[in-house]
Design an enzyme around this catalytic site. Sequence first.
Site, mmCIF file in Angstrom:
data_model
loop_
_atom_site.group_PDB
_atom_site.id
_atom_site.type_symbol
_atom_site.label_atom_id
_atom_site.label_comp_id
_atom_site.label_asym_id
_atom_site.label_seq_id
_atom_site.Cartn_x
_atom_site.Cartn_y
_atom_site.Cartn_z
ATOM 1 N N HIS A 110 48.570 50.419 41.731
ATOM 2 C CA HIS A 110 48.950 49.120 41.743
ATOM 3 C C HIS A 110 49.220 48.429 43.071
ATOM 4 O O HIS A 110 49.818 49.163 43.832
ATOM 5 C CB HIS A 110 50.372 48.917 40.677
ATOM 6 C CG HIS A 110 50.438 47.532 40.341
ATOM 7 N ND1 HIS A 110 49.925 46.589 39.674
ATOM 8 C CD2 HIS A 110 51.743 46.561 41.058
ATOM 9 C CE1 HIS A 110 50.445 45.326 39.716
ATOM 10 N NE2 HIS A 110 51.351 45.451 40.559
ATOM 11 N N LEU A 150 52.896 48.433 30.501
ATOM 12 C CA LEU A 150 52.135 47.961 31.596
ATOM 13 C C LEU A 150 52.967 48.133 32.808
ATOM 14 O O LEU A 150 53.987 47.688 33.096
ATOM 15 C CB LEU A 150 51.914 46.586 31.463
ATOM 16 C CG LEU A 150 50.429 45.956 32.296
ATOM 17 C CD1 LEU A 150 49.351 46.808 32.147
ATOM 18 C CD2 LEU A 150 50.267 44.453 32.040
ATOM 19 N N GLU A 181 46.984 51.744 49.872
ATOM 20 C CA GLU A 181 46.004 52.095 48.786
ATOM 21 C C GLU A 181 45.218 53.290 48.959
ATOM 22 O O GLU A 181 45.122 54.203 48.220
ATOM 23 C CB GLU A 181 45.346 50.975 47.960
ATOM 24 C CG GLU A 181 46.170 49.937 47.276
ATOM 25 C CD GLU A 181 45.643 48.998 46.779
ATOM 26 O OE1 GLU A 181 44.578 49.363 45.775
ATOM 27 O OE2 GLU A 181 45.471 47.846 46.970
HETATM 28 C C1 GAR Z 1 42.903 47.278 43.999
HETATM 29 O O1 GAR Z 1 43.696 46.395 44.922
HETATM 30 C C2 GAR Z 1 43.898 47.998 42.969
HETATM 31 O O2 GAR Z 1 45.099 48.335 43.458
HETATM 32 C C3 GAR Z 1 43.990 46.966 41.982
HETATM 33 O O3 GAR Z 1 42.616 46.175 41.993
HETATM 34 C C4 GAR Z 1 42.014 46.416 43.096
HETATM 35 C C5 GAR Z 1 40.837 47.244 42.946
HETATM 36 O O4 GAR Z 1 39.976 47.466 43.959
HETATM 37 N N1 GAR Z 1 44.341 47.228 40.574
HETATM 38 C C6 GAR Z 1 45.171 46.530 39.911
HETATM 39 O O5 GAR Z 1 45.740 45.139 40.184
HETATM 40 C C7 GAR Z 1 45.513 47.188 38.503
HETATM 41 N N2 GAR Z 1 46.787 46.305 38.044
HETATM 42 P P1 GAR Z 1 38.864 48.434 44.249
HETATM 43 O O6 GAR Z 1 37.789 48.337 43.059
HETATM 44 O O7 GAR Z 1 38.142 47.825 45.425
HETATM 45 O O8 GAR Z 1 39.486 49.944 44.054
#
Ligand code: GAR
Length: 210
Positions: A110, A150, A181
Amino acid sequence: MLRVAVCVSGGGTNLQAIIDAIKSGKIENAQIVRVVSNNKNAYALTRAGKAGIEGICVSPRDYESRELFNRALLARLQEAEPDLIVLAGFMVAVPACVIDAFRGRIINIHPALIPSFCGKGYYGLHVHEKVLERGAKVTGATVHFVDEDLDHGPILLQKAVEVKEGDTPEVLQRRVMEEAEWILLPRAISLIAQGRVTIDESGITHISGK
Ligand code: GAR
């Protein structure tokens, strides 16, 4: 060898970070056995293909009801016999049947420091928009185990990232990805592959060893 299934919806930069970490040996003892996307156009599927990993699409659009989609998602995950499911930018609420079948074996990344800026409506770029709207000076990312609520399950890893003057949501998103991340998610998989992670009765995670 830890068998990992990765669920994606979009660009797949977190998936790429995992692929690269396995290739470079930063993650030992793990392999990606399947990538599942709810979106057939997700670039993440192209990334999987380029890495020689099976990528499939399970879209709610292809099913008459949510229930049928949920069951299909479960079946396509079970087929791959994963030890761990990684939600890497998966923009679908994970159905209860999947959580039940893989209890304690699903992790999610997240893009904020849970319990801040999480829950309904907090996904993708929206998270960073809300961080900027609130004027927070620090944000970050969290890897947590997934339960029925969630963004709620036991927290495994977190890393703080500075919010800077003049940030746009896009600029902040990129910094959170680069500084948190793409580091945390491979590290979490590595720790689990090494058998170093436990969750106690209170839902607190513990990491053993160095
Ligand atoms: C990432 O920033 C991830 O943390 C977020 O979506 C993005 C996906 O990027 N996830 C959420 O918001 C889940 N609640 P990516 O497809 O380039 O990995």
